[in-house]
Structure formats: structure tokens, C-alpha cells
Scaffold this motif. Structure first.
Motif, PDB file in Angstrom:
ATOM      1  N   HIS A   1       6.029  17.696  -1.960  1.00  0.00           N
ATOM      2  CA  HIS A   1       5.666  16.416  -1.335  1.00  0.00           C
ATOM      3  C   HIS A   1       4.656  15.671  -2.214  1.00  0.00           C
ATOM      4  O   HIS A   1       4.758  14.454  -2.393  1.00  0.00           O
ATOM      5  CB  HIS A   1       5.080  16.623   0.060  1.00  0.00           C
ATOM      6  CG  HIS A   1       6.102  17.028   1.062  1.00  0.00           C
ATOM      7  ND1 HIS A   1       5.812  17.145   2.394  1.00  0.00           N
ATOM      8  CD2 HIS A   1       7.409  17.351   0.943  1.00  0.00           C
ATOM      9  CE1 HIS A   1       6.892  17.516   3.050  1.00  0.00           C
ATOM     10  NE2 HIS A   1       7.867  17.660   2.186  1.00  0.00           N
ATOM     11  N   TRP A   2       3.687  16.400  -2.733  1.00  0.00           N
ATOM     12  CA  TRP A   2       2.676  15.788  -3.593  1.00  0.00           C
ATOM     13  C   TRP A   2       3.314  15.220  -4.858  1.00  0.00           C
ATOM     14  O   TRP A   2       3.030  14.087  -5.265  1.00  0.00           O
ATOM     15  CB  TRP A   2       1.581  16.795  -3.948  1.00  0.00           C
ATOM     16  CG  TRP A   2       0.646  16.302  -4.989  1.00  0.00           C
ATOM     17  CD1 TRP A   2       0.521  16.759  -6.270  1.00  0.00           C
ATOM     18  CD2 TRP A   2      -0.286  15.215  -4.876  1.00  0.00           C
ATOM     19  NE1 TRP A   2      -0.435  16.040  -6.943  1.00  0.00           N
ATOM     20  CE2 TRP A   2      -0.948  15.083  -6.115  1.00  0.00           C
ATOM     21  CE3 TRP A   2      -0.625  14.345  -3.849  1.00  0.00           C
ATOM     22  CZ2 TRP A   2      -1.913  14.119  -6.348  1.00  0.00           C
ATOM     23  CZ3 TRP A   2      -1.599  13.384  -4.083  1.00  0.00           C
ATOM     24  CH2 TRP A   2      -2.232  13.283  -5.323  1.00  0.00           C
ATOM     25  N   VAL A   3       4.194  15.983  -5.487  1.00  0.00           N
ATOM     26  CA  VAL A   3       4.854  15.530  -6.716  1.00  0.00           C
ATOM     27  C   VAL A   3       5.713  14.306  -6.432  1.00  0.00           C
ATOM     28  O   VAL A   3       5.677  13.313  -7.175  1.00  0.00           O
ATOM     29  CB  VAL A   3       5.688  16.670  -7.343  1.00  0.00           C
ATOM     30  CG1 VAL A   3       6.562  16.159  -8.478  1.00  0.00           C
ATOM     31  CG2 VAL A   3       4.766  17.781  -7.840  1.00  0.00           C
TER      32      VAL A   3
ATOM     33  N   ASP B   1       0.844  -1.191   0.000  1.00  0.00           N
ATOM     34  CA  ASP B   1       0.000   0.000   0.000  1.00  0.00           C
ATOM     35  C   ASP B   1       0.879   1.240   0.000  1.00  0.00           C
ATOM     36  O   ASP B   1       2.097   1.164   0.066  1.00  0.00           O
ATOM     37  CB  ASP B   1      -1.006   0.000   1.159  1.00  0.00           C
ATOM     38  CG  ASP B   1      -0.351   0.019   2.527  1.00  0.00           C
ATOM     39  OD1 ASP B   1       0.757   0.574   2.660  1.00  0.00           O
ATOM     40  OD2 ASP B   1      -0.961  -0.504   3.470  1.00  0.00           O
ATOM     41  N   GLY B   2       0.222   2.372  -0.081  1.00  0.00           N
ATOM     42  CA  GLY B   2       0.936   3.639  -0.188  1.00  0.00           C
ATOM     43  C   GLY B   2       1.753   4.008   1.037  1.00  0.00           C
ATOM     44  O   GLY B   2       2.577   4.920   0.970  1.00  0.00           O
ATOM     45  N   SER B   3       1.555   3.310   2.141  1.00  0.00           N
ATOM     46  CA  SER B   3       2.271   3.682   3.369  1.00  0.00           C
ATOM     47  C   SER B   3       3.777   3.507   3.250  1.00  0.00           C
ATOM     48  O   SER B   3       4.527   4.073   4.047  1.00  0.00           O
ATOM     49  CB  SER B   3       1.743   2.884   4.565  1.00  0.00           C
ATOM     50  OG  SER B   3       2.039   1.510   4.419  1.00  0.00           O
TER      51      SER B   3
ATOM     52  N   HIS C   1       6.282  10.650   2.028  1.00  0.00           N
ATOM     53  CA  HIS C   1       5.254  11.669   2.277  1.00  0.00           C
ATOM     54  C   HIS C   1       3.841  11.100   2.398  1.00  0.00           C
ATOM     55  O   HIS C   1       2.862  11.848   2.358  1.00  0.00           O
ATOM     56  CB  HIS C   1       5.289  12.783   1.221  1.00  0.00           C
ATOM     57  CG  HIS C   1       6.641  13.379   1.042  1.00  0.00           C
ATOM     58  ND1 HIS C   1       7.317  14.019   2.066  1.00  0.00           N
ATOM     59  CD2 HIS C   1       7.468  13.413  -0.027  1.00  0.00           C
ATOM     60  CE1 HIS C   1       8.490  14.429   1.615  1.00  0.00           C
ATOM     61  NE2 HIS C   1       8.605  14.070   0.357  1.00  0.00           N
ATOM     62  N   TYR C   2       3.730   9.796   2.542  1.00  0.00           N
ATOM     63  CA  TYR C   2       2.414   9.178   2.676  1.00  0.00           C
ATOM     64  C   TYR C   2       1.610   9.799   3.819  1.00  0.00           C
ATOM     65  O   TYR C   2       0.419  10.084   3.662  1.00  0.00           O
ATOM     66  CB  TYR C   2       2.550   7.666   2.895  1.00  0.00           C
ATOM     67  CG  TYR C   2       1.246   6.998   3.253  1.00  0.00           C
ATOM     68  CD1 TYR C   2       0.304   6.717   2.265  1.00  0.00           C
ATOM     69  CD2 TYR C   2       0.943   6.661   4.570  1.00  0.00           C
ATOM     70  CE1 TYR C   2      -0.906   6.112   2.577  1.00  0.00           C
ATOM     71  CE2 TYR C   2      -0.265   6.057   4.889  1.00  0.00           C
ATOM     72  CZ  TYR C   2      -1.181   5.787   3.900  1.00  0.00           C
ATOM     73  OH  TYR C   2      -2.377   5.190   4.213  1.00  0.00           O
ATOM     74  N   ASP C   3       2.253  10.012   4.955  1.00  0.00           N
ATOM     75  CA  ASP C   3       1.524  10.521   6.124  1.00  0.00           C
ATOM     76  C   ASP C   3       0.917  11.899   5.889  1.00  0.00           C
ATOM     77  O   ASP C   3      -0.120  12.221   6.457  1.00  0.00           O
ATOM     78  CB  ASP C   3       2.439  10.555   7.358  1.00  0.00           C
ATOM     79  CG  ASP C   3       2.729   9.144   7.873  1.00  0.00           C
ATOM     80  OD1 ASP C   3       1.899   8.240   7.627  1.00  0.00           O
ATOM     81  OD2 ASP C   3       3.775   8.956   8.507  1.00  0.00           O
TER      82      ASP C   3
ATOM     83  N   PHE D   1      -5.669  12.181  -0.274  1.00  0.00           N
ATOM     84  CA  PHE D   1      -5.633  11.241  -1.392  1.00  0.00           C
ATOM     85  C   PHE D   1      -5.667   9.827  -0.827  1.00  0.00           C
ATOM     86  O   PHE D   1      -4.658   9.154  -0.729  1.00  0.00           O
ATOM     87  CB  PHE D   1      -4.355  11.478  -2.206  1.00  0.00           C
ATOM     88  CG  PHE D   1      -4.254  10.684  -3.479  1.00  0.00           C
ATOM     89  CD1 PHE D   1      -5.095  10.942  -4.552  1.00  0.00           C
ATOM     90  CD2 PHE D   1      -3.291   9.702  -3.627  1.00  0.00           C
ATOM     91  CE1 PHE D   1      -4.985  10.227  -5.734  1.00  0.00           C
ATOM     92  CE2 PHE D   1      -3.169   8.979  -4.809  1.00  0.00           C
ATOM     93  CZ  PHE D   1      -4.016   9.241  -5.860  1.00  0.00           C
ATOM     94  N   ASN D   2      -6.849   9.384  -0.431  1.00  0.00           N
ATOM     95  CA  ASN D   2      -7.022   8.077   0.188  1.00  0.00           C
ATOM     96  C   ASN D   2      -7.384   7.070  -0.898  1.00  0.00           C
ATOM     97  O   ASN D   2      -8.552   6.863  -1.210  1.00  0.00           O
ATOM     98  CB  ASN D   2      -8.106   8.136   1.268  1.00  0.00           C
ATOM     99  CG  ASN D   2      -8.207   6.841   2.025  1.00  0.00           C
ATOM    100  OD1 ASN D   2      -7.329   5.999   1.964  1.00  0.00           O
ATOM    101  ND2 ASN D   2      -9.302   6.672   2.733  1.00  0.00           N
ATOM    102  N   VAL D   3      -6.371   6.454  -1.475  1.00  0.00           N
ATOM    103  CA  VAL D   3      -6.530   5.570  -2.619  1.00  0.00           C
ATOM    104  C   VAL D   3      -5.870   4.235  -2.306  1.00  0.00           C
ATOM    105  O   VAL D   3      -4.835   4.181  -1.653  1.00  0.00           O
ATOM    106  CB  VAL D   3      -5.872   6.211  -3.864  1.00  0.00           C
ATOM    107  CG1 VAL D   3      -5.841   5.267  -5.030  1.00  0.00           C
ATOM    108  CG2 VAL D   3      -6.599   7.488  -4.239  1.00  0.00           C
TER     109      VAL D   3
END
Length: 191
Positions: free
Chosen positions: A147-149, A96-98, A102-104, A110-112
Motif C-alpha cells: 500500500h505504501w509503495v 490533495d492526496g485523498s 490507499h490514502y486512508d 504521512f500527513n503531507v
């Protein structure tokens, strides 16, 4: 470089060989430096490029050249290595994305589900994106754009690594299916 798997078509094998010849200096250099990542430079990954542009060899070569240019940026190279190391260190099948940088800070906007716990009936990766859990305004207003990028690019690297692994394990070209829903999924899908 790796040997072309039997499940690649003759057209794909021919393309892989042409890329390896045309970009032999760059690929040899990457191999020497330990940066010839299979999920970008292996036979399956190269064949995937050709499939993405519907067999147009010229476009596929342009795409590959752009990939090399993108990876020539040191910060991108570091990100790729970081994500691949995190992916390689996973001890469970659950991805998963964790594990991404920058996941936190991103997860609240962006809960995907980047990689569903089960594959599709065909053995492909499923990514769920409930639009209700995508806060575009929140991303723009509250997140550090860098962080998003970085997180978004890390998602792409992770998907490339997952697809390469599944393709090799299943001896076929695995795919990623993106399912976009308007509502949050409260129940796990049946597959």
C-alpha cells in the motif's frame, strides 16, 4: 504525439525529436493503445527529463528507457491510468492526496500537502512535508508495504500530471518545490 511548445529551448526540442526517433516503435505502439500519456511522453515531459539530468543526452535516454521498462509492468500501467483518471475527474482546483489509492491508510503516518492550495509567486507547485507528520516507524510497523509503495508511486504520477498541466497552461517549464519543515504548519503560507 504533440507539437513542441515554443517555450522549449532549441536543445530541448532537438532532444524531444531524437527520443521520438530512437523510440518510435514504442511510442507509436503506446499512441495506438491510448497509453501515450502527455505527462510522461509529451514534449514537455520529455524536455523535463533532459533538464533533470542537466542536459546529458545519454543519461536522459537511459532514464527514458527505464521509464518505458517500468511502464511495461501491467500493475504500474494500471496505477498510472487510475491516477490520471482520478486527476482528470477533479472538478475543483484543489488537489490533495485523498484522490490517491490507499490514502486512508497512509494519511495517519504521512500527513503531507502534496500540492498546496496556492502556487508559488513564480507559479510553481509547492509540496509541504512537516517531518513531525512523517511517522517512519508507523509506516514500517503498521502499513501494508505494498500500500505504501503504491501510494508513493501514485504521488509521483500525480505530480507529473500536475506539472505537465501547469507547464502547458503557463507556457513555461513549471517546477515542484518541496519544503521540508521540522514543525507542523498551522498557518497557510502567504502565497
Amino acid at each position: 504525439m504533440d507539437v513542441c511548445p515554443d517555450f522549449l529551448t532549441e536543445e530541448e526540442k532537438k532532444f524531444v525529436e531524437s527520443i521520438r526517433q530512437k523510440f518510435s516503435n514504442e511510442l507509436t505502439s503506446r499512441e495506438t493503445e491510448g497509453k501515450a500519456y502527455p505527462c510522461f511522453f509529451g514534449s514537455v515531459a520529455l524536455a523535463r527529463i533532459l533538464a533533470a539530468v542537466e542536459g546529458n543526452v545519454e543519461k536522459a535516454e537511459e532514464w527514458f528507457e527505464t521509464l518505458l521498462q517500468t511502464l511495461s509492468d501491467q500493475s504500474t500501467e494500471i496505477l498510472v491510468q487510475d491516477v490520471l483518471n482520478r486527476f482528470g475527474a477533479l472538478s475543483s482546483e484543489r488537489i490533495d492526496g485523498s484522490i490517491l489509492p490507499h490514502y486512508d491508510t497512509v494519511k495517519d503516518f504521512f500527513n503531507v500537502d502534496l500540492c498546496a492550495s496556492k502556487l508559488s509567486p513564480d507559479g510553481d507547485v509547492i509540496m509541504y512535508m512537516p517531518l513531525v507528520d512523517l511517522d517512519r516507524d508507523g509506516i514500517l510497523e503498521h502499513l501494508d508495504w505494498d500500500h505504501w509503495v503504491t501510494f508513493s508511486r501514485a504521488c509521483t504520477v500525480l505530480h507529473c500530471a500536475i506539472l505537465d498541466k501547469i507547464s502547458r497552461e503557463s507556457s513555461r517549464m513549471a517546477r515542484l518545490t518541496l519544503i521540508v519543515t521540522r514543525l507542523a504548519l498551522e498557518v497557510q503560507p502567504p502565497f
